[in-house]
Design a protein around this motif. Structure first.
Motif, PDB file in Angstrom:
ATOM      1  N   LEU A 113       0.843  -1.192   0.000  1.00 21.76           N
ATOM      2  CA  LEU A 113       0.000   0.000   0.000  1.00 21.76           C
ATOM      3  C   LEU A 113       0.880   1.244   0.000  1.00 21.76           C
ATOM      4  CD1 LEU A 113      -2.836   1.264   0.333  1.00 21.76           C
ATOM      5  CD2 LEU A 113      -2.472   1.095   2.797  1.00 21.76           C
ATOM      6  N   GLU A 114       0.584   2.180  -0.876  1.00 21.31           N
ATOM      7  CA  GLU A 114       1.292   3.462  -0.909  1.00 21.31           C
ATOM      8  C   GLU A 114       0.477   4.457  -0.099  1.00 21.31           C
ATOM      9  OE1 GLU A 114       4.369   5.999  -1.939  1.00 21.31           O
ATOM     10  OE2 GLU A 114       4.196   4.180  -3.138  1.00 21.31           O
ATOM     11  N   LEU A 115       0.990   4.805   1.081  1.00 10.90           N
ATOM     12  CA  LEU A 115       0.316   5.792   1.918  1.00 10.90           C
ATOM     13  C   LEU A 115       0.832   7.187   1.579  1.00 10.90           C
ATOM     14  CD1 LEU A 115       0.246   3.981   5.371  1.00 10.90           C
ATOM     15  CD2 LEU A 115      -1.677   4.405   3.830  1.00 10.90           C
ATOM     16  N   THR A 116      -0.079   8.168   1.648  1.00 14.42           N
ATOM     17  CA  THR A 116       0.269   9.551   1.322  1.00 14.42           C
ATOM     18  C   THR A 116      -0.347  10.496   2.345  1.00 14.42           C
ATOM     19  OG1 THR A 116      -1.709   9.904  -0.029  1.00 14.42           O
ATOM     20  CG2 THR A 116       0.242   8.996  -1.161  1.00 14.42           C
ATOM     21  N   ASP A 117       0.041  11.759   2.253  1.00 16.12           N
ATOM     22  CA  ASP A 117      -0.549  12.779   3.114  1.00 16.12           C
ATOM     23  C   ASP A 117      -2.069  12.786   2.984  1.00 16.12           C
ATOM     24  OD1 ASP A 117       1.943  13.579   3.999  1.00 16.12           O
ATOM     25  OD2 ASP A 117       2.020  15.400   2.779  1.00 16.12           O
ATOM     26  N   SER A 118      -2.567  12.498   1.778  1.00 17.30           N
ATOM     27  CA  SER A 118      -4.012  12.607   1.542  1.00 17.30           C
ATOM     28  C   SER A 118      -4.804  11.345   1.875  1.00 17.30           C
ATOM     29  CB  SER A 118      -4.283  13.024   0.092  1.00 17.30           C
ATOM     30  OG  SER A 118      -3.709  12.104  -0.797  1.00 17.30           O
ATOM     31  N   ASN A 119      -4.194  10.157   1.866  1.00 14.62           N
ATOM     32  CA  ASN A 119      -4.993   8.950   2.117  1.00 14.62           C
ATOM     33  C   ASN A 119      -4.748   8.294   3.479  1.00 14.62           C
ATOM     34  OD1 ASN A 119      -2.614   7.434   1.866  1.00 14.62           O
ATOM     35  ND2 ASN A 119      -3.241   6.399  -0.005  1.00 14.62           N
ATOM     36  N   TYR A 120      -3.768   8.754   4.229  1.00 18.47           N
ATOM     37  CA  TYR A 120      -3.386   8.104   5.486  1.00 18.47           C
ATOM     38  C   TYR A 120      -4.525   8.081   6.521  1.00 18.47           C
ATOM     39  CZ  TYR A 120      -1.192   7.208   9.971  1.00 18.47           C
ATOM     40  OH  TYR A 120      -0.909   6.696  11.208  1.00 18.47           O
ATOM     41  N   ILE A 121      -5.140   9.209   6.772  1.00 18.97           N
ATOM     42  CA  ILE A 121      -6.159   9.282   7.829  1.00 18.97           C
ATOM     43  C   ILE A 121      -7.339   8.375   7.505  1.00 18.97           C
ATOM     44  CG2 ILE A 121      -7.847  10.801   8.950  1.00 18.97           C
ATOM     45  CD1 ILE A 121      -5.689  13.007   8.844  1.00 18.97           C
ATOM     46  N   ALA A 122      -7.832   8.422   6.269  1.00 17.30           N
ATOM     47  CA  ALA A 122      -8.959   7.570   5.882  1.00 17.30           C
ATOM     48  C   ALA A 122      -8.584   6.099   6.002  1.00 17.30           C
ATOM     49  CB  ALA A 122      -9.406   7.894   4.458  1.00 17.30           C
ATOM     50  N   PHE A 123      -7.375   5.743   5.581  1.00 21.19           N
ATOM     51  CA  PHE A 123      -6.939   4.350   5.685  1.00 21.19           C
ATOM     52  C   PHE A 123      -6.917   3.899   7.143  1.00 21.19           C
ATOM     53  CE2 PHE A 123      -3.350   1.603   6.773  1.00 21.19           C
ATOM     54  CZ  PHE A 123      -3.810   0.420   6.207  1.00 21.19           C
ATOM     55  N   MET A 124      -6.317   4.701   8.020  1.00 17.73           N
ATOM     56  CA  MET A 124      -6.191   4.314   9.423  1.00 17.73           C
ATOM     57  C   MET A 124      -7.560   4.225  10.108  1.00 17.73           C
ATOM     58  SD  MET A 124      -3.134   3.447  10.001  1.00 17.73           S
ATOM     59  CE  MET A 124      -3.225   3.199  11.761  1.00 17.73           C
TER      60      MET A 124
END
Length: 123
Positions: free
Chosen positions: A8-19
């Motif tokens: 998984l490539e985590l980014t500034d924009s998708n990290y919070i939603a993923f967690m």
């Protein structure tokens, strides 16, 4: 074995939603494209993903150069930096620098509660 779709490539924009959505143990590799040890560690990730695909573990990576918010959140000062986040969403372990692949397995196994410890190797 080298299937990048398992990482998984985590980014500034998708990290919070993923967690917010995950209930998995999360292993994150913070890396840079210009860091030789980071490039070595990136080659370990498919093996980790393959090993844990039947377990509740997500193997992720973050390009620290292009994700400054996430890098600051985890106080990344040097790369590679690996982080294990428990199911409770708390950081359980962080290690700077390149380690032997077995060390990454141990980090994850410890959080999964499957670590056998030193004595299990003797018997």
């Amino acid at each position: 074995m080298d299937d990048p779709k398992n990482i998984l490539e985590l980014t500034d924009s998708n990290y919070i939603a993923f967690m917010e959505e995950t209930d998995s143990v999360v292993f994150i590799d913070f890396y840079s494209d210009t860091c030789a040890p980071c490039q070595t560690l990136l080659t370990y990730l498919p093996n980790l993903a393959l090993h844990y695909k039947e377990k509740n573990v997500v193997i992720a990576k973050v390009n620290s150069a292009i994700n400054p918010k996430l890098s600051n959140k985890f106080m990344v000062r040097s790369v590679p930096l690996t982080v294990v986040i428990g199911k409770d969403k708390m950081v359980k372990r962080a290690e700077a620098g390149l380690l032997a692949m077995a060390s990454y397995f141990k980090m994850i196994d410890k959080e999964l509660g499957t670590s056998k410890g030193f004595f299990s190797k003797l018997f």
